[in-house]
Design an enzyme around this catalytic site. Structure first.
Site, PDB file in Angstrom:
ATOM      1  CD  GLU A   1      -3.007  -1.442   2.226  1.00  0.00           C
ATOM      2  OE1 GLU A   1      -4.119  -1.139   2.044  1.00  0.00           O
ATOM      3  OE2 GLU A   1      -2.252  -1.282   3.361  1.00  0.00           O
TER       4      GLU A   1
ATOM      5  CD  GLU B   1      -3.128  -6.845   3.649  1.00  0.00           C
ATOM      6  OE1 GLU B   1      -2.497  -5.613   3.645  1.00  0.00           O
ATOM      7  OE2 GLU B   1      -3.129  -7.570   2.667  1.00  0.00           O
TER       8      GLU B   1
END
Length: 724
Positions: free
Chosen positions: A104, A124
């Site tokens: 990210e 995740e």
């Protein structure tokens, strides 16, 4: 923190939080402040973000999820937005891994370069959440919705070449990535940033969004039944295609909050840490992973080239260790070699390794019929049939030919390690290594210490286990150790339910709906009813129990009249095309309920005068799972398992327990120990002849505490209970 330095007109920000540069609060603050400082400095023309040490940031600090520090300013969303808004080009220079929050951060940058061996990804979903700092909103704007759905819902890693092809990376570089990053940043310092800020881009395949997301949703529900995170990922990715970034990030954050507060996220994060705790062992007396130095292992041998032995050989070869394979005769040896060669041919066909690498790896294998050829190896792993007399015979031979400091290990799934060690003059260097089938694939390795096993032997076997790609869990010595000992009451109750009113498919359906992939009776067909029969006969012999003594067998959970009748009919399971179920042909995987087996069950009940009844799913669920959990508590109170986390990892990695429940012990803590104890006490009163329903003393003690005892503190009570 993040180290800030200037190299000419380039500001370099090093994330510095060893060992993996997790994006904890101080790292986020350092990156945020560094971008701000570089923005204000007129001498800085461009910026490089990288990681210090072995890797680019690999993601958020999971521990901050529970503490709340993940929300502190600047949170990861604010850091990514700060990077993207910078008016000077920001380049992510990736080496090692850029995972989760690390990816990210890089997507917040205007450019991304990577070393040849770097990997990126969003794992995740494996801890019950989604990429919550813009990952589901930015990635599809860079590479499109279809590959983003694949990457984010699977949690897979993407190598450098594929990342370049997809557009995640702008360039792959040789040599030092920071040096190359500085060069790259200088080359783009005068380029306009229009079109480089990912949040302003449109998703390229937006016209196909509904079709792609509908297909992905159906797939994750099929593959990840019961899991919340993959479903939320698809929802958030759909939003990315349909709304501007500023709206999409709000929806992503709302979905993230829902997941973070779910029981699944807590269980999956517990499992994440439990797995990393597994190799940190300690034995009675205080010796531990931190105090004992393992011996170096430069070569291994495996005795027995059957299904398990061949798989173990493959694990050793894949680790780059020379391995000798010993068999009893040429026919068995040729069969073992052929099996191993077939496994590597399959790996080449699937693209997991090149033909050249397969040949190189196979060159480390030395087949032999002579035990004398093992005289110089460091570790021998015996993988012959589960028969005590045979194993003692093998260990006696090994003890005579192997060097004095060689370790002798047994791939036994149930047998007493001390009895096996008694065939040698080196019980301190004997240990169990219980691999799970298929050995080349399953991650779990249940390592069993005997009464005289030395701490250095434990340390060496643990290190070897990690080297060959396994998650090692150290356990004590008893019949079945931890995993199979807990399996015994589970399968016993499944069998007894058949006698009382259920049929195989009804029992298996309840267990599979809970989340275990294969119910206990289908497992019997898979592993072989004949194999189970032989193991049970061996156990009866070792315990000195007459096979005609029904009452004693019932008390020990060894009475299986229906399974015996199925065995006597030659129905051994999948391999014969019939067992508790029927199959289209031998070896087929699709289990079909068989009216003939139902007739066998009904006939047995009539013979025994048993009035069959309808058994509700909740009773099936409780009798199978709660009996298993009760046995798990007994392994803790007896010191067979050192920690509840170890019990959970054994069942998560070895037996298919649903990871999103955390494992049997974590699941017990969520049920509530008082309620669990009450149900076990109920079944103990109802079935007093079954030893496995005798409530664990540890469970009883914990259930009586005024306030719930955290799972991490159960060990303190276990040591007290074991002395009662």
């Amino acid at each position: 923190m993040a180290d800030y330095r200037k190299q000419g007109d380039v500001a370099v920000l090093h994330a510095n939080n060893p060992p993996v540069n997790a994006l904890s609060y101080h790292v986020r603050q350092g990156l945020y402040d560094g971008i701000e400082a570089a923005e204000k400095d007129p001498s800085v023309k461009c910026i490089v973000i990288c990681g210090k040490g072995k890797t680019f940031p690999v993601g958020a600090d999971i521990r901050e999820f529970a503490s709340g520090s993940a929300k502190k300013f600047p949170n990861l969303i604010e850091v990514c937005d700060k990077i993207e808004a910078c008016t000077k080009p920001v380049v992510a220079a990736i080496h090692g891994f850029a995972l989760g929050g690390g990816l990210e951060i890089s997507l917040g940058c205007h450019y991304r370069i990577g070393g040849t061996s770097c990997k990126v990804g969003f794992p995740e979903v494996n801890i019950g959440v989604l990429p919550g700092a813009g990952g589901t909103q930015r990635l599809p704007r860079v590479i499109g919705l279809k590959p983003s759905l694949d990457i984010i819902t699977s949690g897979c890693h993407v190598g450098a070449k594929e990342a370049l092809k997809l557009g995640i990376l702008d360039k792959i570089v040789q040599g030092d990535v920071v040096t190359e990053g500085i060069k790259f940043a200088k080359s783009v310092q005068n380029q306009p940033l229009h079109g480089r800020r990912v949040s302003t881009m449109a998703v390229p395949d937006v016209s196909q969004a509904n079709a792609l997301c509908n297909s992905a949703m159906a797939e994750v529900k099929r593959k990840s039944s019961g899991l919340l995170a993959p479903v939320a990922c698809v929802k958030s990715l759909r939003v990315a295609a349909q709304t501007p970034y500023k709206d999409g990030i709000k929806i992503e954050s709302a979905l993230m909050l829902q997941l973070m507060t779910s029981g699944q996220a807590k269980a999956l994060q517990y499992a994440f840490f439990a797995e990393r705790l597994a190799s940190k062992w300690q034995v009675p007396g205080g010796a531990s992973h931190a105090t004992v130095t393992p011996r170096p292992v430069k070569s291994c041998a495996v005795v027995g080239g059957g299904y398990m032995g061949s798989g173990i050989v493959m694990c050793i070869l894949n680790a780059g260790l020379p391995c000798i394979l010993v068999e009893a005769n040429q026919k068995f040896l040729d069969r073992g070699i052929k099996m191993i060669q077939g496994l590597y041919a399959g790996s080449v066909k699937l693209g997991k390794m090149s033909e050249q690498d397969a040949k190189k790896t196979l060159s480390l294998l030395k087949p032999t019929l002579r035990y004398e050829d093992l005289k110089d190896v460091d570790v021998v792993i015996e993988a012959v049939f589960e028969d005590m007399k045979l194993k003692q015979e093998v260990f006696g031979k090994l003890d005579k030919v192997c060097k004095k400091d060689a370790l002798l290990c047994s791939n036994t799934s149930t047998l007493n390690i001390d009895k096996i060690a008694s065939a040698t003059r080196r019980p301190d260097r004997v240990m169990g290594m219980h691999f799970f089938a298929p050995a080349y694939y399953m991650k779990l390795l249940e390592n069993i210490r005997g009464a005289e096993t030395s701490p250095q032997t434990v340390a060496t076997v643990t290190q070897l286990s990690v080297k060959i790609g396994k998650v090692p869990v150290l356990v004590g010595n008893c019949h079945g150790f931890v995993g199979n000992r807990m399996m015994a009451p589970y399968t016993t109750e499944a069998q007894r339910l058949l006698e009382e009113g259920a049929y195989p498919h009804q029992v298996d359906q309840v267990i599979e709906e809970f989340g275990i992939p294969i119910g206990p009776l289908k497992v019997g067909d898979l592993t072989g009813i004949d194999v189970g029969w032989k193991i049970r006969r061996e156990l009866l012999k070792n315990l000195g129990i007459d096979s005609k003594n029904k009452e004693e067998m019932k008390a020990r959970g060894l009475y299986s009249p229906i399974r015996d009748k199925v065995y006597e009919m030659g129905r051994y399971g999948r391999k014969t095309g019939a067992g508790f179920y029927k199959y289209e042909k031998a070896g087929s995987k699709v289990a079909i309920p068989d009216p003939l087996v139902m007739d066998i069950i009904d006939h047995h009940c009539r013979e025994e005068g048993i009035d069959r009844r309808r058994i509700p799913p909740q009773e099936i669920y409780e009798r199978c799972l709660y009996s298993l959990i009760n046995e798990g508590f007994k392994t803790l109170e007896e010191g067979i398992a050192a920690r509840p986390e170890d019990v959970d990892i054994i069942w998560l990695l070895g037996y298919g327990w649903p990871r999103y429940t955390g494992g049997p012990m974590h699941f017990a803590s969520q049920i509530g120990l008082r309620r669990l104890y009450g149900r076990i006490e109920y079944y103990h009163n109802k079935y007093p002849d079954r030893d496995h329903w005798t409530p664990s003393r540890l469970l009883k003690t914990l259930s009586q505490q005024e306030h719930p005892v955290p799972l991490a503190q159960w060990g303190q009570f276990a040591s007290t209970t074991s002395r009662l």
